[in-house]
Design an enzyme around this catalytic site. Structure first.
Site, short mmCIF file in Angstrom:
data_model
loop_
_atom_site.label_atom_id
_atom_site.label_comp_id
_atom_site.label_asym_id
_atom_site.label_seq_id
_atom_site.Cartn_x
_atom_site.Cartn_y
_atom_site.Cartn_z
N GLU A 125 1.31 -1.03 0.18
CA GLU A 125 0.18 0.05 -0.21
C GLU A 125 1.15 1.17 0.29
OE1 GLU A 125 -0.10 -2.86 2.00
OE2 GLU A 125 -2.85 -3.06 0.71
N HIS A 195 -12.18 -5.41 7.62
CA HIS A 195 -12.56 -5.26 6.62
C HIS A 195 -13.89 -4.01 6.58
CE1 HIS A 195 -10.49 -8.34 6.07
NE2 HIS A 195 -10.74 -8.76 4.95
#
Lengths: 378, 424
Positions: A125, A195
């Site tokens: 990321e 999540h």
């Protein structure tokens, strides 16, 4: 629906308009806010509380041309399609975007525009955002995808230290305004700790970037296109629970919805409700119930852009109603509701109320880690 | 059923069992829970007592070969003069133990698949079938007192590190009998000296180096095995960790479980260099067949020896394969062909490989292995039954263990009027 169910369970409260001028713990406040299942006397450990809501599609906008039925992820694909078609420098990259993405937001784009415009990155990321900043600084319209907002933290340094401050520290010589970071955001019911996060509050502490959260497909496409066009690095959080649940008639052509403009979805006179993303739909139901059960008229505002947020609209509304309730999925402490609350309180005109001043109420996620089973309670 | 008696410490799983569980483990389970993986003493180290017990058992199965030597594949080496031995000795007992454990992992994962499809397990579930040889092989190469940390595909390791199938399955279904009291789920399972179970890719590797530092600092001759996948191998923090571990000569074995796919991306499309064992650059590395439990065992022993002798970290790449998709929401066939999966199943399945070796060297009989299969199946059924019927954690547990706090702390609920209690 959790909201409806719990509301009915609460003891009926007589609420006339004069009753609303009550003190701090107004009956309205108590009733409305007894939405949390933890308030019920006996914890019903074995029942699964599904805190779902019904998505009500908004009427198709007529001013943007022909429309087509799309859900949220399809509207995102449409926005990206328009961008890649209209802007030859546009590139989309991220983890697994090539085959269409884990939420199918980029389906078909690679086939249509080629593998040098829609490509996968390795699992990094920090690298994705850093790379995006560089690409944007060099003149490409870079649209980076972070697979889940929960994974954005390795890129936090790049966003806050590099992207946000680029224009400022170079005296406007360089900027990465062409960077847009898209990321699925928010509770989905089974996501648990990694999540389901809503990290917008972490980024609001940083001038130089813009943060946008849509509430539905029409909004998503317009806001995303605005973010891409905007000359500042933008983070676009897409509520993942709405990817399939929200279906609307969305214009097929490109259109933009202005940033930093909150939208008043429903006018009211007694209470201002502020939310963004999924929570807007929960509050829509709350407003309907309040009207029906208590005769309370709520003004519902969708903030849309979290940073820089539309202080005018919210404050003007509070001046009108005298009460403010902000609801978000992220934890309470340091959540963005705190910022809204304190700004409204310091806004001069809100010192003059129609009714006596009420403390602002924030309804937010519990101050606890996400417990996978009880996740739906948020 | 023969139970291996060793001189090693008692398995620590007994201390982990949650006191909330009312049902005492049945004797059958205890037998199975007995040292699952412990390298049996080589013949030279056997005390007369143990040797006698082995002789006693041999009398019962007099026809079987007590041990055999197998050739194993040579490892690819990076910055190493010599590698692990090319032959491995497998005793009958070891073979049966490995077979039983691998079969338990396999059956447990398949059961989890079934329960997931029935929506009894929800959320995210990453299955380990196909990679059993890695978990079992690594555990046999280290001691139970060593440390291990891995990513989210952790069910197999939870078992080899001392967890029981009951606890693991109850954790998957989120019940109070679960190994993390039902609050962790599939990705967050822990036992003593097993630090999970970590959801964020790559984040566990620096943690592992920290554990290794503690081992070195405390001087207890323990090492830390730090696992990650081929996808995580491209994360920046892995390289930061290589540097720190090497600089300070930490007793850390970095193991890359290369199952060829990082979720849906094949290694060729994600990595500029797919020689993951060389990625440590200044750290010596080995690449080996992760489907062969003996290969993994020998390499792990070699690596553990390297670390314990103070030479610093070492990197291992295990070439393995997962039969299921990345998680239960991934069918696993959109980025690879069914033929490929079938081919690996038929040619390199770790359990079949061990079974063939044992049968062809007359170390076990088909009936015996079948008997183990039946017992394993029963154990899994019992565990699944427990996992389905055990109650969920009480709502009081919701806010516990946020902070460490001596008097219970009050935690705000979803609005200012709800105060929840957090006990730690």
């Amino acid at each position: 629906m959790a909201a409806t169910r719990l509301f009915l369970r609460a003891s009926p409260v007589k609420c006339s308009l004069t009753g609303l001028t009550g003190g701090v713990h107004s009956s309205l406040g108590l009733t409305l806010l007894k939405l949390s299942p933890a308030c019920t006397a006996k914890p019903q450990a074995q029942r699964r509380h599904a805190a779902h809501f019904t998505y009500h599609p908004e009427p198709a906008p007529s001013q943007y041309g022909p429309t087509q039925k799309m859900n949220l992820f399809q509207s995102v694909t449409s926005a990206l399609d328009n961008t890649l078609a209209g802007d030859p420098t546009a590139v989309i990259f991220g983890e697994d975007v090539a085959f269409g993405g884990v939420f199918r937001c980029t389906v078909g784009l690679r086939d249509k525009y080629g593998k040098d415009r829609v490509f996968n990155t390795p699992l990094c990321e920090q690298g994705i955002v850093g790379f995006g900043i560089g690409a944007a600084a060099a003149g490409a319209t870079a649209i980076a995808e972070i697979q889940f907002a929960d994974y954005i933290y390795p890129a936090f340094d790049q966003i806050v230290n590099e992207a946000a401050k680029y224009r400022y520290r170079s005296g406007n010589m360089f900027d990465c305004g062409k960077l847009t970071i898209r990321s699925p955001w928010g509770c989905v019911g089974h996501g648990s700790i990694y999540h389901s996060q809503c990290p917008e509050a972490f980024f609001t502490h940083c001038p130089g970037i813009k943060i946008v959260v849509p509430r539905g497909p029409v909004q998503a496409k317009g806001l995303l296109l605005s973010c891409i066009a905007d000359q500042n690095p933008c983070i676009f959080f897409e509520p993942k629970i709405l990817y399939r649940a929200a279906v609307e008639q969305v214009p097929t052509e490109a259109y933009q919805i202005p940033l930093s403009q909150a939208e008043v979805l429903q006018e009211g006179s007694d209470l201002t409700l502020v939310a963004w993303g999924t929570q807007v739909h929960v509050l829509k139901e709350v407003a309907a119930m309040a009207q029906e059960k208590l005769g309370v008229s709520c003004e519902l505002i969708d903030l849309r852009t979290i940073l820089p947020w539309d202080t005018e609209t919210v404050c003007k509304s509070v001046v009108k109603t005298g009460r403010l309730l902000i609801s978000h999925e992220a934890p309470v402490t340091g959540g963005f509701a705190a910022e809204i609350s304190s700004t409204v309180q310091t806004y001069e005109s809100t010192w003059i109320f129609k009714f006596p001043p009420q403390p602002h109420k924030k309804v937010t996620a519990r101050e606890s880690k996400y417990l996978s089973l009880y996740f739906a309670l948020f | 059923m023969f139970t291996l008696v060793t001189e090693r410490e008692n398995p620590t799983f007994e201390k982990i069992i949650s006191p909330i569980i009312d049902v005492p483990p049945s004797p059958a389970l205890i037998t199975v829970k007995s040292p699952i993986i412990n390298p049996s003493p080589s013949p030279a180290q056997l005390t007369p007592a143990v040797a006698n017990s082995m002789v006693v058992s041999a009398r019962t199965y007099a026809d079987f070969t007590p041990q055999a030597t197998f050739d194993i594949k040579k490892c690819d080496l990076h910055k190493l003069e010599e590698g692990p031995p090319l032959q491995a000795v497998l005793t009958r007992e070891e073979g049966l133990q490995y077979y039983r454990t691998m079969q338990t992992i396999r059956r447990m994962e398949l059961k989890a698949d079934q329960l997931y499809k029935q929506k009894i397990i929800r959320g995210f579930c990453h299955l380990y079938d196909g990679q059993e040889a890695c978990a079992v092989g690594i555990e046999t190469g280290i001691n139970l007192s060593d440390h291990l940390i891995t990513a989210y595909r952790a069910h197999g390791y939870t078992l080899t590190r001392g967890g029981t199938v009951r606890e693991i399955m109850a954790e998957l279904t989120g019940r109070r009998g679960g190994i993390a009291k039902g609050k962790g789920g599939s990705m967050h399972m822990y036992t003593k000296h097993f630090y999970g179970g970590n959801g964020i890719v790559g984040a566990q590797v620096p943690l592992g180096a920290g554990v290794a530092l503690a081992c070195k600092y405390l001087g207890n001759n323990e090492i830390c095995v730090c696992l990650y996948g081929d996808g995580a191998a491209n994360q920046g923090q892995i390289f930061e960790t290589y540097n720190m571990a090497s600089l300070w000569k930490l007793p850390c074995i970095f193991i890359c479980e290369n199952n060829k796919y990082g979720m849906g991306t094949s290694v060729e499309r994600a990595a500029a260099s797919t020689d993951y064992y060389k990625r440590g650059d200044f750290i010596p590395g080995l690449r080996l067949d992760g489907m062969d439990v003996l290969c993994v065992r020998e390499a792990t022993k070699f690596a553990a020896e390297h670390c314990r002798s103070g030479k610093g970290p070492i990197l291992m790449e295990l070439q393995t394969y997962r039969y299921h998709g990345h998680s239960m929401s991934d069918p696993g066939v959109s980025y690879r062909t069914r033929e490929e999966i079938q081919e690996v199943r038929s040619k390199s399945d770790p359990i079949s490989m061990l079974k063939d070796r044992m049968l062809s060297n007359n170390m076990a009989s088909v009936e015996e292995l079948k008997e183990i299969d039946v017992e394993v199946r029963k154990e899994i059924e019992d565990a699944a039954q427990f996992a389905t019927t055990d109650p969920e954690p009480p709502l009081d547990d919701l806010c516990n263990h946020i902070f460490y706090n001596d008097p219970p702390m009050e935690v705000r609920g979803t609005n200012p009027w709800t105060k929840l209690k957090s006990v730690s």
